[in-house]
Design a protein around this motif. Structure first.
Motif, PDB file in Angstrom:
ATOM      1  N   LEU B  76       0.824  -1.215   0.000  1.00 21.01           N
ATOM      2  CA  LEU B  76       0.000   0.000   0.000  1.00 21.01           C
ATOM      3  C   LEU B  76       0.861   1.268   0.000  1.00 21.01           C
ATOM      4  N   LEU B  77       1.939   1.243   0.790  1.00 22.51           N
ATOM      5  CA  LEU B  77       2.798   2.434   0.885  1.00 22.51           C
ATOM      6  C   LEU B  77       3.436   2.768  -0.461  1.00 22.51           C
ATOM      7  N   GLY B  78       3.628   1.743  -1.299  1.00 26.03           N
ATOM      8  CA  GLY B  78       4.240   1.964  -2.606  1.00 26.03           C
ATOM      9  C   GLY B  78       3.227   2.169  -3.733  1.00 26.03           C
ATOM     10  N   SER B  85      -4.979   8.981  -4.414  1.00 26.03           N
ATOM     11  CA  SER B  85      -6.258   9.149  -3.709  1.00 26.03           C
ATOM     12  C   SER B  85      -6.258  10.401  -2.842  1.00 26.03           C
ATOM     13  N   GLY B  86      -5.064  10.840  -2.463  1.00 26.99           N
ATOM     14  CA  GLY B  86      -4.968  12.028  -1.613  1.00 26.99           C
ATOM     15  C   GLY B  86      -5.272  11.747  -0.157  1.00 26.99           C
ATOM     16  N   GLU B  87      -5.634  10.510   0.166  1.00 29.39           N
ATOM     17  CA  GLU B  87      -5.964  10.173   1.556  1.00 29.39           C
ATOM     18  C   GLU B  87      -4.713   9.720   2.292  1.00 29.39           C
ATOM     19  N   VAL B  88      -3.670  10.504   2.132  1.00 31.28           N
ATOM     20  CA  VAL B  88      -2.348  10.126   2.644  1.00 31.28           C
ATOM     21  C   VAL B  88      -1.667  11.354   3.241  1.00 31.28           C
ATOM     22  N   VAL B  97       5.085   8.271   1.062  1.00 32.78           N
ATOM     23  CA  VAL B  97       3.869   8.172   1.866  1.00 32.78           C
ATOM     24  C   VAL B  97       4.230   7.776   3.295  1.00 32.78           C
ATOM     25  N   ARG B  98       3.742   8.553   4.266  1.00 34.60           N
ATOM     26  CA  ARG B  98       4.016   8.287   5.677  1.00 34.60           C
ATOM     27  C   ARG B  98       2.784   7.740   6.392  1.00 34.60           C
ATOM     28  N   SER B  99       1.606   8.142   5.957  1.00 40.75           N
ATOM     29  CA  SER B  99       0.366   7.639   6.560  1.00 40.75           C
ATOM     30  C   SER B  99      -0.684   7.455   5.471  1.00 40.75           C
ATOM     31  N   ILE B 100      -1.446   6.389   5.602  1.00 41.03           N
ATOM     32  CA  ILE B 100      -2.573   6.144   4.710  1.00 41.03           C
ATOM     33  C   ILE B 100      -3.834   6.119   5.567  1.00 41.03           C
ATOM     34  N   PHE B 101      -4.776   7.013   5.259  1.00 36.77           N
ATOM     35  CA  PHE B 101      -6.031   7.055   6.016  1.00 36.77           C
ATOM     36  C   PHE B 101      -7.014   6.025   5.463  1.00 36.77           C
ATOM     37  N   GLN B 135     -11.903   6.587  12.602  1.00 35.64           N
ATOM     38  CA  GLN B 135     -10.733   6.896  11.774  1.00 35.64           C
ATOM     39  C   GLN B 135      -9.828   5.680  11.776  1.00 35.64           C
ATOM     40  N   SER B 136      -9.136   5.435  10.680  1.00 37.41           N
ATOM     41  CA  SER B 136      -8.085   4.407  10.710  1.00 37.41           C
ATOM     42  C   SER B 136      -6.950   4.885   9.834  1.00 37.41           C
ATOM     43  N   ARG B 137      -5.768   4.440  10.174  1.00 35.95           N
ATOM     44  CA  ARG B 137      -4.608   4.799   9.352  1.00 35.95           C
ATOM     45  C   ARG B 137      -3.481   3.809   9.538  1.00 35.95           C
ATOM     46  N   LEU B 138      -2.689   3.730   8.507  1.00 33.66           N
ATOM     47  CA  LEU B 138      -1.441   2.974   8.553  1.00 33.66           C
ATOM     48  C   LEU B 138      -0.334   3.999   8.686  1.00 33.66           C
ATOM     49  N   ASN B 139       0.474   3.892   9.728  1.00 36.10           N
ATOM     50  CA  ASN B 139       1.541   4.868   9.959  1.00 36.10           C
ATOM     51  C   ASN B 139       2.903   4.247   9.729  1.00 36.10           C
ATOM     52  N   TYR B 140       3.709   4.931   8.978  1.00 36.37           N
ATOM     53  CA  TYR B 140       5.091   4.500   8.786  1.00 36.37           C
ATOM     54  C   TYR B 140       5.995   5.658   9.213  1.00 36.37           C
TER      55      TYR B 140
END
Lengths: 316, 316
Positions: B76-78, B85-88, B97-101, B135-140
């Motif tokens: 997903l990060l790549g 999508s802009g939801e990042v 990309v550091r976070s994906i909402f 809310q949910s997100r993937l954080n890197y």
């Protein structure tokens, strides 16, 4: 301004070079082990310093002595004379003083502290030479908004920008406040002092004006750091006030930011061997100013025993 | 754009107010203690959550499951689609990309993860209601240059900017990498959830565009933080991959920067009680976008048991 370096460069760095490790050509602990009696460092401590590149010594100073140092530090940090001297690092927004250079010349108390046998004898034993102060500073890292300081070997900068010929210097951080795991303590990479990490990039003119706030040149690559940390791990110098962290000039270190309410303050003193006085910089730039690197004002530091009463008498 | 708030504001903040503590009007653990059987949380764990405002649960997921999650996260990060999508949140310099909402809507695997009974049942037991994903997100958070995130109560923002009426929501951080003392782990202030720290300042239009990178409004004053830390101390959520950090929506938390080579990744999921759905924001600004705050797309999250084989089957 172009300067010609007259000494062979044992540790070339920057100036368009690629990142690589060069062998350390110099001892870590100088002289024969059995001659080291003045400091009271034990054989295991000497071995640890040789192996890791640092020592964390607890309870070197009493809390009452630290209270003295803090009182003098607070006075200096608020002094308009000190701020006007320009030998300081200030916060961009507030103008608050964060570091005072040549703190050993800024007050009678700190002038005496760098001569305390508990410090000088360690430097003498490890470097096996007479010593002088290459640099000293009082650091105040505030809580809430304490900035990170990126990984670096001090020697890389002192060599390239100051012309320090060899690895025969060491730093001492005398902790005035607690270093907790959370307040951005000094982190060190054990064993990193054993090789010289060549840095990429150049040396801009007047680099010191920005590098002391945020270093962008003279920092190792990600790959270099990953390899060093892989080999040696990372140690946080968690310690109580009155501790002394002694580290070799080439030990890789840095610190994370500090958003906790607890500030971190320390006195930072660099002892260099008299035989290792700086020459011309190993870059095509003018030397850094005297307050950052002792070049003209070289004075042998002799031990001068002081206790709590002695320090109290020196308070202004 | 001026919006009128129709609900009474139990927790007023910003809009020129002074910093102060207001009492919490809401329970921390909802419902009667003996009815909490689905999650398997013990009585001491429930008491600790009530008292401290958080729980660190080790070994909730196996390393093999975490490997699955990491594989999907890396994909997903790549992903260019995700970036478009802009939801990042992206890195200013590199665009990385550091976070994906709304990560629970971004892949079948993460859609299933938020339904895992090991998570949902905890939310159900603590909130004593049906729940949905606020809310949910993937954080890197990368190594070397991981940024700090300043202290804040999530609820303060969710209340003011999203219109979340009451404190009946909680967050879960599912750790995909180790949180060590040195790599900028999540820090929490025990007991801070028991009072509402009114923040000073205003709410600028489109605040979310900057606040998700660096929060400047909706942050407590130094005095507020000093008092909270004085009362409760600070706990670093040091933990291994596969741990789950559960924390109340009003628990004060933050993290220091990360200059170590070890990145930190986590999946962050906010469960809100169905009875606590957001209303209009408690500020004179337009609501934040749907990908940051579920407002129109509300779906009850029911437990759906999944194991390693189930997660592997969902990998793309």
């Amino acid at each position: 301004m172009m300067l010609t370096t007259t000494t062979t460069d044992q540790y070339p760095s920057r100036a368009g070079r690629s990142a690589e490790f060069l062998p350390r050509h110099d001892p870590v602990v100088y002289g024969s082990a059995d001659a080291k009696t003045a400091s009271g460092l034990t054989a295991p401590q000497l071995e640890a310093y040789e192996r890791d590149g640092f020592l964390i010594l607890p309870e070197v100073f009493s809390q009452a002595e630290i209270d003295c140092f803090l009182r003098d530090a607070t006075r200096l940090l608020g002094s308009e004379d000190i701020k006007r001297s320009g030998e300081v690092i200030t916060e961009p927004g507030s103008g608050d003083v964060r570091s005072i250079f040549r703190v050993h010349a800024a007050s009678p108390l700190f002038s005496r502290l760098v001569r305390d046998p508990r410090l000088v004898n360690i430097a003498g034993d490890l470097l096996d030479d007479e010593v002088y102060i290459h640099q000293s500073r009082l650091n105040y890292k505030p809580g809430f908004r304490g900035k990170e300081f990126y990984w670096h070997s001090d020697f890389e900068t002192w060599h390239v920008e100051d012309g320090m010929p060899r690895m025969r210097a060491l730093s001492m951080s005398i902790t005035l406040t607690a270093n907790t795991p959370d307040n951005g303590p000094l982190m060190l990479i054990p064993g990193s002092h054993k090789s010289f990490a060549v840095c990429t990039g150049e040396t801009p003119a007047n680099h010191f004006k920005t590098s002391l706030k945020k270093q962008e040149y003279g920092v190792p690559t990600d790959e270099t750091l990953a390899e060093l940390a892989q080999r040696g791990g990372i140690v946080s110098a968690v310690s109580q006030p009155g501790s002394v962290i002694v580290f070799d000039c080439n030990t890789m270190h840095g610190s994370n930011s500090n958003i906790t309410p607890s500030p971190r303050s320390n006195v930072f003193v660099v002892y260099n061997a008299m035989s290792n006085r700086v020459t011309e910089p190993f870059c095509n730039q003018a030397p850094r100013p005297e307050y950052i690197c002792s070049r003209e004002k070289i004075e042998t530091i002799k031990p001068e025993k002081t206790d709590l009463m002695g320090y109290r008498a020196l308070l202004k």
